[in-house]
Each structure stands twice: as structure tokens, then as C-alpha cells.
Design a protein around this motif. Sequence first.
Motif, short mmCIF file in Angstrom:
data_model
loop_
_atom_site.label_atom_id
_atom_site.label_comp_id
_atom_site.label_asym_id
_atom_site.label_seq_id
_atom_site.Cartn_x
_atom_site.Cartn_y
_atom_site.Cartn_z
N TYR A 103 0.84 -1.19 0.00
CA TYR A 103 0.00 0.00 0.00
C TYR A 103 0.87 1.25 0.00
N SER A 104 0.28 2.37 -0.30
CA SER A 104 0.93 3.66 -0.21
C SER A 104 -0.13 4.67 0.22
N ASP A 105 0.29 5.69 0.95
CA ASP A 105 -0.61 6.76 1.36
C ASP A 105 -0.25 8.03 0.62
N VAL A 106 -1.21 8.58 -0.11
CA VAL A 106 -1.02 9.83 -0.83
C VAL A 106 -1.89 10.87 -0.13
N ALA A 107 -1.25 11.91 0.40
CA ALA A 107 -1.97 12.89 1.21
C ALA A 107 -2.08 14.23 0.50
N TRP A 108 -3.17 14.89 0.79
CA TRP A 108 -3.38 16.27 0.37
C TRP A 108 -4.19 16.93 1.47
N ASP A 109 -3.55 17.86 2.19
CA ASP A 109 -4.16 18.52 3.34
C ASP A 109 -4.54 17.43 4.36
N HIS A 110 -5.81 17.31 4.73
CA HIS A 110 -6.23 16.29 5.70
C HIS A 110 -6.78 15.03 5.02
N TRP A 111 -6.74 14.95 3.71
CA TRP A 111 -7.28 13.80 2.98
C TRP A 111 -6.16 12.84 2.62
#
Length: 188
Positions: A103-111
Motif C-alpha cells: 500500500y501507499s498513502d497519498v496525502a493532500w491537506d487532511h485527505w
Amino acid sequence: MKQGNGIWAGMLGVTALGLLVANPAQADGEGLHVIQGGPAYFSAGIGAFNAAGVEPGPGHRGNATLPEIDLEYQSASKLFGIGALWGIVANTNGGFMGYTGLYSDVAWDHWVLTPVLGVGGYNQGRGKYLDGVFQFRLELSLAYQFADQSRLGLKIAHISNAYIAQEDPGEDEVMLNYSIPLSFGDHS
């Protein structure tokens, strides 16, 4: 799902993930970025197994949309923004799948957008026929991350044998998901 469409969708997903991982994460955590560290997560989800209600053909039973639960552990250790996970999903007709994957986590602000590619073993129980034990699992979740790093979001998933068996009826899921950070797995 047609074989060609599934292959192209998988290739597009892997390409997009590769482009995001190749872009270095910003030190201040603002803007679109891949999360390189952070805590491990334990996630629990409830939702609908076989949400699309796809019928694989005459003579197969167990094609109803069923309530399900999904439990998943995401490791904190990541290499180039990609980590390992382990999980189990089970429906109310005794069908379940244990799986592992990346898996990978791609963040933008709080999302936080989390794509997953996994493999595992499926037991039909009295549930949907998927033509085999060995199955692939694709997930995509979009979650809001709170100040305490817990996350609440929506997850869609697909289980398929990717046509390595004679039939590939596939199965789609939609779940409400809650993830809690585990302090013992923090690799910030």
C-alpha cells in the motif's frame, strides 16, 4: 469485468502510483505528497460484499449482496513510500479472504488516498463463487485524517482471480472504514 479492461486498469493504477512515489515528499507535508513515514495503522471496516451484485452465470449460487467486515493492519515501515499490509475480509454467508499486499498513502491537506494491491486465499463458504482459492485484491480508500492521526473514510475493493482460472466472476465491495494509529509502529 472484461479481461482487457482489468489489465489496463491495473497498469494505469501502477503507473500513477509510480509517478507519485517518484515525486519526493515535501518536508512540510503540504500539498499533494506520498507519506514516507508515520505510525502503523489498524483499520476496521463494515460494508457490502458483492456490492455490484454481479451474476457470474447460470448455475452459480451465493450472489447476493451481503454485509461484511474487513480488518487490516498496515505496517509503519515503508520503502519509497510503499508499505506492507495484512488483512481479512469476511461476509455473513461464511465467505472470507485472508490477504497480504502493498500500500501507499497519498496525502493532500487532511485527505489521504490509499491504493492497495494484494493477494490471498478465498474461502467461498455459502457465499459467492469466485472459481478458485488464489485471488487478487485491489483496494482504494479515501479518508479524512484527524489531528490525532486517526482516519475515517470510504473504501472500495475488488476481488478477482485475474483470469488465471476458467471463470473470473469477480466481486466488488464498498465499506465505511476507521483507522487508528498504533504508537508501537511509529517510524516518523
